[in-house]
Design a protein around this motif. Sequence first.
Motif, mmCIF file in Angstrom:
data_model
loop_
_atom_site.group_PDB
_atom_site.id
_atom_site.type_symbol
_atom_site.label_atom_id
_atom_site.label_comp_id
_atom_site.label_asym_id
_atom_site.label_seq_id
_atom_site.Cartn_x
_atom_site.Cartn_y
_atom_site.Cartn_z
ATOM 1 N N LEU A 149 -2.747 11.398 9.522
ATOM 2 C CA LEU A 149 -1.584 10.687 8.974
ATOM 3 C C LEU A 149 -0.525 10.564 10.073
ATOM 4 C CD1 LEU A 149 -1.390 12.483 5.509
ATOM 5 C CD2 LEU A 149 -2.321 10.211 5.974
ATOM 6 N N ALA A 150 -1.005 10.162 11.236
ATOM 7 C CA ALA A 150 -0.130 10.100 12.403
ATOM 8 C C ALA A 150 0.681 8.812 12.397
ATOM 9 C CB ALA A 150 -0.979 10.159 13.672
ATOM 10 N N GLU A 151 1.694 8.791 13.222
ATOM 11 C CA GLU A 151 2.514 7.586 13.365
ATOM 12 C C GLU A 151 1.638 6.356 13.613
ATOM 13 O OE1 GLU A 151 6.166 6.364 16.292
ATOM 14 O OE2 GLU A 151 4.237 6.836 17.160
ATOM 15 N N THR A 152 0.595 6.542 14.446
ATOM 16 C CA THR A 152 -0.244 5.410 14.816
ATOM 17 C C THR A 152 -1.252 5.046 13.715
ATOM 18 O OG1 THR A 152 -1.528 7.040 16.023
ATOM 19 C CG2 THR A 152 -0.084 5.621 17.308
ATOM 20 N N ASP A 153 -1.324 5.829 12.662
ATOM 21 C CA ASP A 153 -2.128 5.434 11.498
ATOM 22 C C ASP A 153 -1.284 4.632 10.521
ATOM 23 O OD1 ASP A 153 -4.410 6.866 12.352
ATOM 24 O OD2 ASP A 153 -3.535 8.720 11.586
ATOM 25 N N ILE A 154 0.011 4.780 10.664
ATOM 26 C CA ILE A 154 0.917 4.233 9.661
ATOM 27 C C ILE A 154 1.664 3.025 10.203
ATOM 28 C CG2 ILE A 154 2.938 4.825 8.259
ATOM 29 C CD1 ILE A 154 1.768 7.744 8.328
ATOM 30 N N TYR A 155 2.021 3.100 11.487
ATOM 31 C CA TYR A 155 2.604 1.980 12.217
ATOM 32 C C TYR A 155 3.865 1.412 11.613
ATOM 33 C CZ TYR A 155 -0.075 1.174 16.372
ATOM 34 O OH TYR A 155 -0.586 1.288 17.627
ATOM 35 N N THR A 156 4.689 2.257 11.035
ATOM 36 C CA THR A 156 6.051 1.829 10.731
ATOM 37 C C THR A 156 6.954 3.000 11.089
ATOM 38 O OG1 THR A 156 5.976 2.647 8.496
ATOM 39 C CG2 THR A 156 5.411 0.329 8.789
ATOM 40 N N ALA A 157 8.215 2.724 11.211
ATOM 41 C CA ALA A 157 9.134 3.764 11.683
ATOM 42 C C ALA A 157 9.296 4.880 10.662
ATOM 43 C CB ALA A 157 10.479 3.135 12.006
ATOM 44 N N THR A 158 9.219 4.524 9.380
ATOM 45 C CA THR A 158 9.474 5.557 8.366
ATOM 46 C C THR A 158 8.185 6.250 7.948
ATOM 47 O OG1 THR A 158 9.333 3.752 6.797
ATOM 48 C CG2 THR A 158 11.541 4.572 7.325
ATOM 49 N N PRO A 159 8.236 7.546 7.736
ATOM 50 C CA PRO A 159 7.023 8.250 7.311
ATOM 51 C C PRO A 159 6.597 7.826 5.904
ATOM 52 C CG PRO A 159 8.842 9.803 7.743
ATOM 53 C CD PRO A 159 9.391 8.426 7.877
ATOM 54 N N LEU A 160 5.380 8.176 5.561
ATOM 55 C CA LEU A 160 4.874 7.878 4.223
ATOM 56 C C LEU A 160 5.663 8.668 3.188
ATOM 57 C CD1 LEU A 160 0.985 8.191 4.316
ATOM 58 C CD2 LEU A 160 2.339 6.102 4.070
ATOM 59 N N THR A 161 5.900 8.049 2.049
ATOM 60 C CA THR A 161 6.434 8.802 0.916
ATOM 61 C C THR A 161 5.253 9.276 0.087
ATOM 62 O OG1 THR A 161 8.355 7.377 0.893
ATOM 63 C CG2 THR A 161 7.949 8.669 -1.098
ATOM 64 N N LEU A 162 5.186 10.575 -0.086
ATOM 65 C CA LEU A 162 4.112 11.152 -0.892
ATOM 66 C C LEU A 162 4.763 11.921 -2.033
ATOM 67 C CD1 LEU A 162 1.932 12.406 2.054
ATOM 68 C CD2 LEU A 162 1.115 10.857 0.297
ATOM 69 N N ALA A 163 4.962 11.219 -3.150
ATOM 70 C CA ALA A 163 5.640 11.878 -4.262
ATOM 71 C C ALA A 163 4.673 12.751 -5.045
ATOM 72 C CB ALA A 163 6.269 10.820 -5.166
ATOM 73 N N THR A 183 0.833 -1.203 0.000
ATOM 74 C CA THR A 183 0.000 0.000 0.000
ATOM 75 C C THR A 183 0.866 1.252 0.000
ATOM 76 O OG1 THR A 183 -1.906 -1.044 1.000
ATOM 77 C CG2 THR A 183 -1.649 1.304 1.421
ATOM 78 N N ARG A 184 1.942 1.222 0.768
ATOM 79 C CA ARG A 184 2.813 2.396 0.824
ATOM 80 C C ARG A 184 3.437 2.681 -0.541
ATOM 81 N NH1 ARG A 184 4.412 3.550 6.112
ATOM 82 N NH2 ARG A 184 6.593 3.765 5.576
ATOM 83 N N GLU A 185 3.712 1.616 -1.290
ATOM 84 C CA GLU A 185 4.256 1.827 -2.640
ATOM 85 C C GLU A 185 3.205 2.466 -3.544
ATOM 86 O OE1 GLU A 185 7.535 -1.814 -2.512
ATOM 87 O OE2 GLU A 185 5.797 -1.994 -3.869
ATOM 88 N N LEU A 186 1.961 2.033 -3.384
ATOM 89 C CA LEU A 186 0.898 2.649 -4.191
ATOM 90 C C LEU A 186 0.705 4.115 -3.801
ATOM 91 C CD1 LEU A 186 -1.626 -0.334 -4.272
ATOM 92 C CD2 LEU A 186 -0.483 0.698 -6.262
ATOM 93 N N VAL A 187 0.764 4.385 -2.492
ATOM 94 C CA VAL A 187 0.646 5.782 -2.040
ATOM 95 C C VAL A 187 1.783 6.609 -2.644
ATOM 96 C CG1 VAL A 187 0.775 7.300 -0.018
ATOM 97 C CG2 VAL A 187 -0.568 5.188 0.104
ATOM 98 N N ALA A 188 2.981 6.025 -2.632
ATOM 99 C CA ALA A 188 4.145 6.759 -3.157
ATOM 100 C C ALA A 188 4.015 7.001 -4.657
ATOM 101 C CB ALA A 188 5.426 5.984 -2.863
ATOM 102 N N SER A 189 3.355 6.099 -5.361
ATOM 103 C CA SER A 189 3.301 6.260 -6.811
ATOM 104 C C SER A 189 2.057 7.025 -7.270
ATOM 105 C CB SER A 189 3.370 4.895 -7.501
ATOM 106 O OG SER A 189 2.215 4.156 -7.171
#
Length: 531
Positions: free
Chosen positions: A275-289, A258-264
């Motif tokens: 879009l908080a840490e607890t919505d994403i639950y991984t150490a790295t933030p979302l990539t929003l290209a 899903t994060r790859e789809l968000v990034a693309s």
Amino acid sequence: MSITVGRYLVDSLAANDIDTAFGIPGVHTLELYRGLAGSSLRHVLVRHEQGAAFAADGYARASGRPAAAFVISGPGLTNALTAVGQAYSDSVPLLVIASTPPRASLGKQWGVLHELRDQLALAERVFGFARSARSAADVRDHLRACLGSLRTGRPRPAYLEIPLDLLAEETDLRPERFAAASSLPAGEAERIEEAAQWLNGAQRPLLIAGGGARGAAGELRRIAEALDALMVTTAAGKGVLPEHHAANLGASLPYRETRELVASADVVLAVGTELAETDIYTATPLTLAGRLIRIDLDPAKLTDHYAAALPIQGDAQRTLAALAPKLSPRRGWGARIGGTAGVRARMEAAWSEPTRRMSAMLAAIRAALPADGIVCSDMTQIAYHGNYAFPVDLPACWFHPSGYGTLGFALPAALGAKIAAPQRAVLALAGDFGLQFTLQELMTAAEAALALPVVVWNNAALGQIRDDMIEARIAPLGVIARNPDFQALAGAFGVRAARVTDAATLTSAVREALDAAGPTLIEVVETNNHA
Ligand SMILES: Cc1ncc(C[n+]2csc(CCOP(=O)(O)OP(=O)(O)O)c2C)c(N)n1
Ligand SMILES: [Mg+2]
């Protein structure tokens, strides 16, 4: 004829559609309870003030309407604060009414009963809105402001404190219905127009919906279908689009696919989510290209670490209702990737055996609940997995203590939800350790004769922390818990109990519990541990 301020307060709450108060009386709140005696407000005696605020939280999540919690000065408030922190971080409206010691003693540290050095200052740091009354007129004015704060803007818990000597005073004020809050604003028309242009020009549009989008299910569906966009939700936004819908990737932000789809994505529309840490639950933030459009009631969110290229301040439903008709229907990204089923299958193929077992148990619960059934979950491995894997097709059916992440939420929140929505199926889902934080509320549920299945995921451990220690190469310490005999414990509360090890039995146990005359503790024994 004059009435006491305590009576005035209770009748004012009732006059303004607060119909339930969860609480525990004390010598400081006697006058509130004198007020309650002749009122239409329902009082539910809980077993701990944390339970009072969690129950008010569950009540609001299930019904959209705030309830009150009545607590005494000092320890009554401090006990409630953990649950208030949870409600704050998950944007839940509730109203805590607390007494304080007598006015003459405030700030003087005489050592009076239930004294805190500065009770208001403490409350101000945890609630979204906090007021202290010194007169009957203050009670009126502050209550109006507190209720207004719950019904305008981003919902947050509110607090009103009243000295015990003031509660006993007589007043000539008459309870009144305050003017209705103004409706929440839609975003600015020009910005909505610009958002429509961006979305109409997008090749790969993606929507992210959070709990703030719960009231905009119809609009989101229209937009996702018009654009043939992909949709991701947070746990709080689960079900704003049916999770069986081909556009919906579900609450899968923690998953790489899903994060790859968000990034693309070339345009991302994020609605009512931190879009908080607890919505994403991984150490790295979302990539929003791609270009980011955010719609949020809270202006601070529009310019935070995911700063919007196109910020729109407004109510999700009203803003999306204005946006939807401006979008030109077409086929696009969703069709090109053949819908989300393939992506989900790839994510799910990587599940471990213990994760599959949790899925099976979640499916067993799902099978027993109607579509609009509510699950209040705790901080337990099965619920972290359920944030994604428990399928819901309606909004506001899966409640998790997402932001603050406190143990002990599930049972009292579920009893509050069941009181708010007695005609709906409500279930609590907790771990063996987390259940024990607020276990005493089982007695509250029994006393209120609530048909409430309380499912305990019993892995005889602080499972997640154990696994985290193992992964971090820390020798497990403090994570293997010795548990009570849950079956015998249920008996001590006078509630039914069941112990299950397989999915089919879990389904029938939940079905039976939904028809029972009181709560049922259903222990699901997990033997296939990660360790
Ligand atoms: C108030 C509070 N204290 C501590 C924690 C840290 N914590 C998170 S999960 C967890 C273990 C919970 O164990 P259990 O309820 O049995 O769930 P499991 O992980 O085993 O499924 C702990 C201690 C917390 N989230 N909240
Ligand atoms: Mg456990």
